[in-house]
Scaffold this motif. Sequence first.
Motif, short mmCIF file in Angstrom:
data_model
loop_
_atom_site.label_atom_id
_atom_site.label_comp_id
_atom_site.label_asym_id
_atom_site.label_seq_id
_atom_site.Cartn_x
_atom_site.Cartn_y
_atom_site.Cartn_z
N ALA A 50 0.84 -1.20 0.00
CA ALA A 50 0.00 0.00 0.00
C ALA A 50 0.87 1.25 0.00
N GLY A 51 1.98 1.20 0.74
CA GLY A 51 2.89 2.35 0.80
C GLY A 51 3.50 2.66 -0.55
N HIS A 68 0.77 3.99 -2.87
CA HIS A 68 0.41 5.36 -2.48
C HIS A 68 1.47 6.36 -2.98
N ALA A 69 2.74 5.98 -2.78
CA ALA A 69 3.83 6.86 -3.22
C ALA A 69 3.84 7.00 -4.75
N TRP A 92 1.14 9.43 -5.84
CA TRP A 92 1.59 10.79 -5.56
C TRP A 92 2.64 11.23 -6.59
N ARG A 131 2.29 14.43 -8.91
CA ARG A 131 3.23 15.56 -8.82
C ARG A 131 3.99 15.76 -10.13
N SER A 156 1.75 17.88 -12.09
CA SER A 156 1.72 19.28 -11.63
C SER A 156 3.02 20.02 -11.91
N TYR A 157 4.16 19.33 -11.72
CA TYR A 157 5.44 20.04 -11.79
C TYR A 157 6.12 19.95 -13.16
N ILE A 165 24.18 17.73 -6.62
CA ILE A 165 23.22 18.75 -6.15
C ILE A 165 23.14 18.72 -4.62
N LEU A 208 24.22 21.74 -2.15
CA LEU A 208 23.23 22.40 -1.29
C LEU A 208 23.64 22.40 0.17
N THR A 209 24.32 21.32 0.58
CA THR A 209 24.58 21.18 2.01
C THR A 209 25.99 21.62 2.45
N THR A 241 4.72 11.65 1.54
CA THR A 241 3.44 11.36 0.86
C THR A 241 2.39 10.87 1.85
N MET A 242 2.81 9.94 2.73
CA MET A 242 1.84 9.34 3.65
C MET A 242 1.30 10.34 4.66
N GLU A 292 15.12 18.17 0.53
CA GLU A 292 15.89 19.37 0.87
C GLU A 292 15.98 20.34 -0.33
N VAL A 306 2.81 25.22 -7.14
CA VAL A 306 2.14 25.29 -8.45
C VAL A 306 0.70 24.77 -8.39
N ARG A 321 19.91 24.10 8.20
CA ARG A 321 20.85 24.38 7.12
C ARG A 321 20.30 25.39 6.13
N GLN A 322 19.05 25.16 5.71
CA GLN A 322 18.52 25.89 4.56
C GLN A 322 17.62 27.07 4.89
#
Lengths: 208, 276
Positions: A39-40, A43-44, A47, A51, A54-55, A101, A105-106, B95-96, B132, B147, B185-186
């Motif tokens: 189910a997990g 479900h993911a 989604w 998404r 949408s994106y 990336i 970022l970190t 998501t959950m 992140e 969006v 951090r961000q």
Amino acid sequence: MVSTDPGMWIAAFLIFGFFTILIKDNIWFQICQMTIVGAGVAHALVWAIDRTKSYVIEPIQGSNPDYLLLVFSAVGLLSLFRLSKQYGWVGRYFTGFSMGIGLGLTAGTNINSMIKGQIVATLKGLSATNTFELFNAVVVLVSVVFIGIYFLFTIKPEALGGSVGWAQRLGRLLLMVTMGSSVPPYIAGCIGYTMAPLVMIVYDFLML
Amino acid sequence: MTEQLKNLLTFKRIIFVAFGICVFVPLVFPMGLPISVSDMTQEYFNYIESLPAGSKVLVLGEYDLGAAGNHMWFIDMWKHFRRNKLKVVALHTSTMVATAEKRLLDTMGFWNLQDYEYGVDWVYLGYVPGGETAMVSFHDDFQSIAVADYKGTPASELPLLQEFQDYRDFDLVIVSCWDYTIFARQWVTTPETPTICMVDTYVWSSAQPFYPETFEAMMNGMKGAAEYEILLEIPGRAISSSDALTLTMLVLFFTLLAAQVDEYMIRKKVVRKEVA
């Protein structure tokens, strides 16, 4: 009164099934385990499709399309090459890109928040006017210094005389105190996680 | 006692049963054990309480489905938002939990409220992918991430989302998280846009050094949620669950104590044997 919501009955079935592992491994637990994993993932996946729409798809179809999104989507799709034995290496480009990336970022922000920020926070307490806060700040500073000495593995205590060995022992003691003090909240957090389904059973299923 | 029953009643299982009783009994029969409000929760509450009506708040969620305290906090927080007429945009990185939070909003009947209109007073974006990376984008370029909402309604049809370009357009950022390091951090915020944090009890100790430099106020999981309900004067699940939490912690304390005594006795026995 028990809930009449079929979803809640399924939830109760799964929750009780998971708790049966406390007795021993059994078929009920295994059914629950497989159900929740399946189910997990489902479900993911739903989604992820939603998404992506949408994106990526909708912005490209819009009046001012951003075609750069197609390039990044293509990089993401490279990860699917891992499924092939012959072209699995192509998937590494995606991994390299993602890691690049992530590091970008970190790296800088980590220095700012985890090192500089923490040093400032450690020293700032010394300007406190309240006696208790000042005492607290001194304890924190002393702990940081001695724990720091404990981690100076490159210096042998015997090489610098007895004082370093004493400082390292104190550092180890302070480290253990720090770790010990973080255990109760950790356990309380674990209990909170166990309580979540039981709270659901009592209030949402049994409706007490 | 049969052999089978003897095997079943191990010390570990007895502890599990004791924990189960300590959770169930106070939930069904609340004991009303006293709850004192800590300074940190008071400060957290004051941050939200001091915002004038119409202030803009961003709520960022990053916690696990099992984090009971954060779910209880979520219910209380939305009641507070509605009471103080704050304009809120909320999202989650899981998501959950995004689905679970939507269900909580359904249960509270928030979607069709007349006095707190969806799209004008509040928007729930649901799951935002990217972890992140998405948080960084959200910090600097709000429009690129916001969006569409949870139901897929485009941002252009939600008036509230048109008011924001980046985090500086918000009066307060509220983070509810497990991995606070992402935000530490961000989310370098300005004094005009403070960040306050509801952190899972699991990581409460390790998050402490970030107060008050990074997070200007902090609240501690289920315990904090119970204190928050007292301040809000709306008793909810956190208060009801706090008795259970206290009792289970007591059981845990005595179990640890028993284990220490047992270990001491074993060592003493070994030393005696060695001497003999």
